[in-house]
Scaffold this active site. Structure first.
Site, mmCIF file in Angstrom:
data_model
loop_
_atom_site.group_PDB
_atom_site.id
_atom_site.type_symbol
_atom_site.label_atom_id
_atom_site.label_comp_id
_atom_site.label_asym_id
_atom_site.label_seq_id
_atom_site.Cartn_x
_atom_site.Cartn_y
_atom_site.Cartn_z
ATOM 1 N N ASP A 3 -3.366 4.482 2.625
ATOM 2 C CA ASP A 3 -3.907 4.635 4.131
ATOM 3 C C ASP A 3 -3.325 6.045 4.461
ATOM 4 O O ASP A 3 -2.419 6.643 4.270
ATOM 5 C CB ASP A 3 -2.766 3.796 4.941
ATOM 6 C CG ASP A 3 -3.609 2.564 5.303
ATOM 7 O OD1 ASP A 3 -4.652 2.078 4.707
ATOM 8 O OD2 ASP A 3 -3.091 1.684 6.431
ATOM 9 N N ASP A 56 1.091 -1.070 0.091
ATOM 10 C CA ASP A 56 0.077 0.059 -0.036
ATOM 11 C C ASP A 56 0.871 1.386 -0.064
ATOM 12 O O ASP A 56 2.165 1.292 -0.046
ATOM 13 C CB ASP A 56 -1.009 -0.062 1.119
ATOM 14 C CG ASP A 56 -0.145 0.083 2.450
ATOM 15 O OD1 ASP A 56 0.938 0.360 2.592
ATOM 16 O OD2 ASP A 56 -0.857 0.072 3.729
ATOM 17 N N ASP A 93 1.207 4.819 2.456
ATOM 18 C CA ASP A 93 1.055 5.181 3.607
ATOM 19 C C ASP A 93 1.378 6.747 3.546
ATOM 20 O O ASP A 93 2.452 7.268 3.419
ATOM 21 C CB ASP A 93 1.860 4.550 4.755
ATOM 22 C CG ASP A 93 1.455 3.043 4.754
ATOM 23 O OD1 ASP A 93 0.507 2.489 5.053
ATOM 24 O OD2 ASP A 93 2.437 2.326 4.117
HETATM 25 N N1 DCT Z 1 2.560 -0.634 11.793
HETATM 26 C C1 DCT Z 1 2.835 -1.054 12.893
HETATM 27 N N2 DCT Z 1 2.257 -2.107 13.474
HETATM 28 C C2 DCT Z 1 1.390 -2.886 12.745
HETATM 29 C C3 DCT Z 1 1.053 -2.408 11.571
HETATM 30 C C4 DCT Z 1 1.752 -1.113 11.097
HETATM 31 O O1 DCT Z 1 3.636 -0.489 13.700
HETATM 32 N N3 DCT Z 1 0.833 -3.770 13.143
HETATM 33 C C5 DCT Z 1 3.022 0.673 11.301
HETATM 34 C C6 DCT Z 1 4.381 0.385 10.642
HETATM 35 C C7 DCT Z 1 4.504 0.455 9.424
HETATM 36 C C8 DCT Z 1 3.400 1.154 9.015
HETATM 37 O O2 DCT Z 1 2.504 1.272 10.234
HETATM 38 C C9 DCT Z 1 2.504 1.076 7.636
HETATM 39 O O3 DCT Z 1 2.083 -0.278 8.039
HETATM 40 P P1 DCT Z 1 2.098 -1.094 6.377
HETATM 41 O O4 DCT Z 1 1.577 -0.520 5.225
HETATM 42 O O5 DCT Z 1 1.476 -2.539 6.710
HETATM 43 O O6 DCT Z 1 3.644 -1.651 6.387
HETATM 44 P P2 DCT Z 1 4.863 -1.163 5.388
HETATM 45 O O7 DCT Z 1 6.173 -1.327 6.273
HETATM 46 O O8 DCT Z 1 4.457 0.074 4.821
HETATM 47 O O9 DCT Z 1 4.770 -2.649 4.584
HETATM 48 P P3 DCT Z 1 4.366 -2.370 2.937
HETATM 49 O O10 DCT Z 1 5.334 -2.228 2.094
HETATM 50 O O11 DCT Z 1 3.991 -3.898 2.799
HETATM 51 O O12 DCT Z 1 3.124 -1.442 2.802
HETATM 52 MG MG MG Z 2 2.593 0.259 3.617
#
Ligand code: DCT
Ligand code: MG
Length: 409
Positions: free
Chosen positions: A333, A228, A230
Site C-alpha cells: 500500500d 502487506d 505500507d
Molecule cells: N488503518 C486504520 N483503520 C483501518 C485500516 C487501516 O486505521 N480500517 C490504518 C492502521 C494500520 C494501517 O492503516 C495499515 O493497515 P493494515 O496494513 O491493514 O494494518 P497493519 O497494522 O499494517 O497490519 P498487517 O501487519 O496485517 O499489514
Molecule cells: Mg500492513
C-alpha cells in the site's frame, strides 16, 4: 518462551506505564494490581505480551462478528483483548480482572471458561464452523469484503476454488486476489519488507528527488510479519507531491515490478472522517493498492538461486522457492500525503487499527476534537491544530506520547 524465561529467571516482567496500587500479597507471584486506563491510546501495548492464550480466543469472536458485519460486537471483543495485551502479567484467575475496564460480560464468560477448562466451547465451535472457515477463506481473497463473502457463502460457495469452478463474476482486484491467493495469504517477512522498501525508495527517488518515504503499518510497530507492506510518501516542499503516484506507478510498471495496481484519490479514512475534512487540500491524498512481484533472489541475495534449484522437494525436504517459483506476490500500500499533513498521515497509518479507532474516539469524546489522517480539528476553538510530528498530535490531544512499538493495541 521469552516470558517463561524472564519469569523463571526472576527478572521483573516489564511494567509499562502502570501505577502499582499495591504489591502482590505473595512476593513470588507476578500479579500486581494496576490501574488500567480505559482508552487504548492512553496505554502502552507491546507486540509481545503475556496473554495470547486469551486474546487469540477473543479475537476469533471479534473476527466472527466482523464477518456478520456486527461492528459493535467486534469492537467490544477487540477492546477486551487489547486490555489483556496491556497487562504486565499472565492472567491466572478471574479476580485479577476485577478492576479492569472494557471487559464485558460476554468476554469475561469466555475468559472464565478458558481459565477453568483450557478452552472456550464458543470459540472452538466458531473456529470449527463451516461458516467461519468459509468466510475466512473468501475474505482472504484480495478485494473481497464481508458483504460479498457472505453473499457467496449463502449461494453455497466456500473457497476461492469454488469461485473459479462456478465462474463467478469477479472485478480486477478479485481476479488478482484469486490468482495470487496462496502468496497473498503467506505472511510477508521483515526481510521481504526491507527489500520492498529499497525498491519503493528507488522508485520514488527516481521520479521525485528529495521525497521522504516512511514505512508505516505493522512493520513500523515492530511486527516481524504482516499481510502487506505500507508506505507513506511526502516531500518537504508543499505541492511537490502532487500527481506523484502515477509517476511512481509508471516507474514500477516499466521495471515489471507490479502484478496489479489501483490508484484512488480518496482513501477510506477520508470518506469516514467528515468533520475533520480540510476543504481544499483533501483531494491531494492519493493511495495505491498494489501487488508487487518480488524476486526471491533479491530476498536471499546471499544464496545464488538458479532456475533449476527453484523446485519442490530438495534433498533435505525443504522448498527452496515459495510455490516453486522464482518470485512471490506481495501486497503493498502506497500513500502520498502533502507535507503539512504528514504527521497526521504517519500517525493514522501506523496503527494498530484499534489504536487508531481509540485515538479518534478519545479526540471526539474526551476533547471535543476530530482527528483524521489529514488533520485535527478543535470544535471548541473552531480551528485546525497544526502538527509537524506525532508528538505534537499526542500533545494537542492531552495524551502521553506512545511510541509505535507500543501501539500494538
Ligand atoms: N488503518 C486504520 N483503520 C483501518 C485500516 C487501516 O486505521 N480500517 C490504518 C492502521 C494500520 C494501517 O492503516 C495499515 O493497515 P493494515 O496494513 O491493514 O494494518 P497493519 O497494522 O499494517 O497490519 P498487517 O501487519 O496485517 O499489514
Ligand atoms: Mg500492513
Amino acid at each position: 518462551s521469552w516470558l517463561t524465561e524472564s519469569m523463571a529467571s526472576g527478572n521483573p516482567v516489564p511494567i509499562q506505564d502502570w501505577h502499582r496500587l499495591k504489591t502482590s500479597p505473595k512476593p513470588t507471584e507476578v500479579t500486581p494490581a494496576v490501574i488500567m486506563k480505559s482508552y487504548a491510546c492512553q496505554r502502552r501495548t507491546p507486540l509481545k505480551h503475556h496473554n495470547s492464550f486469551l486474546t487469540e480466543a477473543l479475537e476469533i469472536l471479534a473476527e466472527n462478528a466482523e464477518f456478520s458485519e456486527n461492528e459493535g460486537r467486534s469492537v467490544a471483543f477487540r477492546r477486551s483483548a487489547s486490555v489483556l495485551k496491556a497487562l504486565p502479567y499472565v492472567v491466572r484467575a478471574m479476580n485479577e480482572l476485577k478492576d479492569l475496564p472494557c471487559l464485558g460480560e460476554h468476554s469475561l464468560r469466555v475468559i472464565k471458561e478458558i481459565l477453568e477448562d483450557g478452552t472456550s466451547s464458543e470459540v472452538e465451535s466458531t473456529r470449527q464452523s463451516e461458516q467461519f472457515q468459509a468466510m475466512k477463506a473468501l475474505t482472504g481473497v484480495f478485494g473481497v469484503g464481508a458483504r460479498t463473502a457472505d453473499r457467496w457463502f449463502r449461494e453455497g460457495l466456500r473457497s476461492p476454488e469454488d469461485l473459479i469452478r462456478t465462474g463467478q463474476k469477479l472485478n480486477h482486484a478479485q481476479q488478482a486476489g484469486v490468482q495470487y491467493y496462496t502468496d497473498l495469504n503467506t505472511p510477508v517477512t521483515e526481510k521481504e519488507a526491507m527489500v520492498i522498501s529499497d525498491i519503493v525508495e528507488k522508485a520514488v527517488k527516481a521520479v521525485l528527488p528529495g521525497a521522504i518515504i516512511t514505512l508505516t503499518g505493522g512493520f513500523r510497530r515492530g511486527k516481524e510479519v504482516g499481510h502487506d507492506v505500507d508506505f507513506l510518501i511526502t516531500h518537504p516542499e508543499e505541492g511537490a507531491e502532487e500527481r506523484l503516484m502515477p509517476k511512481i506507478v509508471n516507474w514500477l510498471e516499466d521495471q515489471g515490478l507490479l502484478l496489479y495496481q489501483k490508484t484512488t484519490r480518496n482513501s477510506y479514512l477520508e470518506s469516514k472522517d467528515g468533520p475533520a475534512r480540510p476543504p481544499s487540500n483533501m483531494d491531494r491524498f492519493e493511495r495505491c493498492f498494489s501487488i508487487f512481484k518480488l524476486e526471491q533472489a533479491q530476498v536471499n541475495s546471499d544464496t545464488r538461486l538458479e532456475a533449476s534449484s527453484c523446485n519442490f522437494g530438495t534433498t533435505d525436504g525443504t522448498q527452496e522457492c515459495h510455490s516453486g517459483s522464482s518470485w512471490r506476490a506481495v501486497r503493498v500500500d502506497l500513500v502520498v500525503s502533502p507535507y503539512s499533513q504528514f504527521a497526521f498521515a504517519t500517525l493514522g497509518w501506523t496503527g494498530s487499527k484499534l489504536f487508531e479507532r481509540e485515538l479518534r474516539r478519545w479526540a471526539g469524546q474526551e476533547k471535543g476534537m476530530s482527528l483524521s489522517s489529514h488533520a485535527l480539528y478543535d470544535s471548541k476553538q473552531q480551528r485546525y491544530l497544526h502538527a509537524i510530528s506525532e508528538e505534537d498530535i499526542f500533545a494537542h490531544l492531552g495524551l502521553e506520547y506512545i511510541p509505535p512499538s507500543e501501539r500494538n493495541a
